[in-house]
Design a protein around this motif. Structure first.
Motif, PDB file in Angstrom:
ATOM      1  N   UNK A 117      60.047  15.681 101.665  1.00 50.17           N
ATOM      2  CA  UNK A 117      61.233  15.383 102.460  1.00 50.17           C
ATOM      3  C   UNK A 117      61.516  13.888 102.519  1.00 50.17           C
ATOM      4  N   UNK A 118      60.831  13.136 101.702  1.00 51.42           N
ATOM      5  CA  UNK A 118      61.023  11.688 101.726  1.00 51.42           C
ATOM      6  C   UNK A 118      62.480  11.340 101.448  1.00 51.42           C
ATOM      7  N   UNK A 119      62.955  10.274 102.098  1.00 54.82           N
ATOM      8  CA  UNK A 119      64.307   9.794 101.857  1.00 54.82           C
ATOM      9  C   UNK A 119      64.275   8.725 100.790  1.00 54.82           C
ATOM     10  N   UNK A 120      65.091   8.926  99.789  1.00 58.07           N
ATOM     11  CA  UNK A 120      65.119   7.971  98.689  1.00 58.07           C
ATOM     12  C   UNK A 120      66.503   7.360  98.578  1.00 58.07           C
ATOM     13  N   UNK A 121      66.531   6.057  98.476  1.00 59.97           N
ATOM     14  CA  UNK A 121      67.805   5.366  98.273  1.00 59.97           C
ATOM     15  C   UNK A 121      67.923   4.965  96.803  1.00 59.97           C
ATOM     16  N   UNK A 122      68.999   5.416  96.193  1.00 51.99           N
ATOM     17  CA  UNK A 122      69.266   5.102  94.794  1.00 51.99           C
ATOM     18  C   UNK A 122      70.321   3.990  94.744  1.00 51.99           C
ATOM     19  N   UNK A 123      69.974   2.893  94.124  1.00 52.18           N
ATOM     20  CA  UNK A 123      70.919   1.775  94.010  1.00 52.18           C
ATOM     21  C   UNK A 123      71.218   1.569  92.531  1.00 52.18           C
ATOM     22  N   UNK A 124      72.400   1.989  92.154  1.00 52.23           N
ATOM     23  CA  UNK A 124      72.761   1.986  90.730  1.00 52.23           C
ATOM     24  C   UNK A 124      74.274   1.982  90.627  1.00 52.23           C
ATOM     25  N   UNK A 125      74.812   1.062  89.826  1.00 50.43           N
ATOM     26  CA  UNK A 125      76.274   0.977  89.742  1.00 50.43           C
ATOM     27  C   UNK A 125      76.865   1.861  88.644  1.00 50.43           C
ATOM     28  N   UNK A 126      76.026   2.346  87.718  1.00 49.85           N
ATOM     29  CA  UNK A 126      76.574   3.218  86.680  1.00 49.85           C
ATOM     30  C   UNK A 126      76.636   4.647  87.214  1.00 49.85           C
ATOM     31  N   UNK A 127      77.869   5.196  87.376  1.00 45.91           N
ATOM     32  CA  UNK A 127      78.033   6.496  88.033  1.00 45.91           C
ATOM     33  C   UNK A 127      77.216   7.616  87.358  1.00 45.91           C
TER      34      UNK A 127
END
Ligand code: CA
Length: 236
Positions: A4-14
């Motif tokens: 259930x970990x929360x992951x933040x994805x930071x990526x500008x390519x859709x």
């Protein structure tokens, strides 16, 4: 918990962002995403995720700066995404405090494996840092490096503290003389058993622990020492 970990994805390519979102959600992770650095930092500060997947090439800022800024106040695991042939960038990111990297293009299996490892390391780090030991009249707060006996601070030298902390981290288990010598005095001290005897004696004095009827530090003859086993892991 890991699932259930929360992951933040930071990526500008859709395309890559959507691939990551789908793959992570399929594994049960809660996913948030940002397509620029400013938003990423805002999310991290507002509600820190359990893990950050960070593309180094963002439109508004360099991913390296995000890592550096984050490391001022957070130990959250960071996995960076970088293109092939950017070895220097990867090294730089790792030195700034990133935990691991993935080279584009990468597959789901590799991604998941890296995430699991990074989360496991983070959990271990947190457990070790926030552990406090408490038994009878003795309390040791590993996070703040404080030792209390009947509520009064016990003043230990750095060596005495390292020795006690090494015993406490494995409370209930025998810690061999060699392990203790290596952990407290370093690799070349393995043969110096007398250091250990002297420092154990000092520790016992400071903790008012009678070597014949110990409450805290027990001698395992010919093997090592064992710390009394009640301990509490406080979630930090
Ligand atoms: Ca990019």
């Amino acid at each position: 918990m890991t699932d259930k970990a929360r992951i933040l994805v930071v990526e500008d390519e859709p395309e890559i962002r959507r691939f990551l979102e789908t793959a992570l959600q399929a594994q049960g992770y809660v996913v948030e995403s940002a397509d620029n650095g400013a938003l990423a930092l805002k999310i991290c500060k507002g509600r820190p995720p359990n893990l950050l997947i960070l593309d180094l090439g963002l439109p508004d800022m360099d991913g390296q700066d995000i890592i550096a800024s984050l490391r001022d106040w957070s130990q959250m695991p960071v996995i960076i995404l970088s293109a092939r042939n950017q070895e220097e960038e990867k090294v730089q990111a790792l030195e700034k405090g990133a935990d691991d990297y993935l080279t584009k293009p990468f597959g789901t299996a590799e991604l998941m494996a890296r995430i699991r490892v990074a989360l496991r390391h983070a959990a271990r780090r947190q457990a070790a840092a926030s552990m406090s030991y408490s038994y009878k009249d003795l309390t040791l707060d590993l996070e703040r490096r404080r030792v209390l006996l009947l509520g009064e601070e016990v003043h230990l030298t750095p060596t005495e503290y390292s020795l006690l902390a090494a015993l406490v981290r494995k409370a209930g288990q025998v810690v061999t003389q060699k392990e203790l010598l290596m952990e407290v005095w370093g690799k070349n001290a393995e043969e110096n058993d007398h250091y250990l005897r002297i420092y154990i004696q000092r520790l016992r004095q400071k903790l008012t622990d009678d070597p014949l009827y110990p409450q805290y530090i027990f001698t395992e003859p010919g093997i090592g020492y064992r710390m009394s086993e009640e301990k509490e892991a406080l979630d930090g």
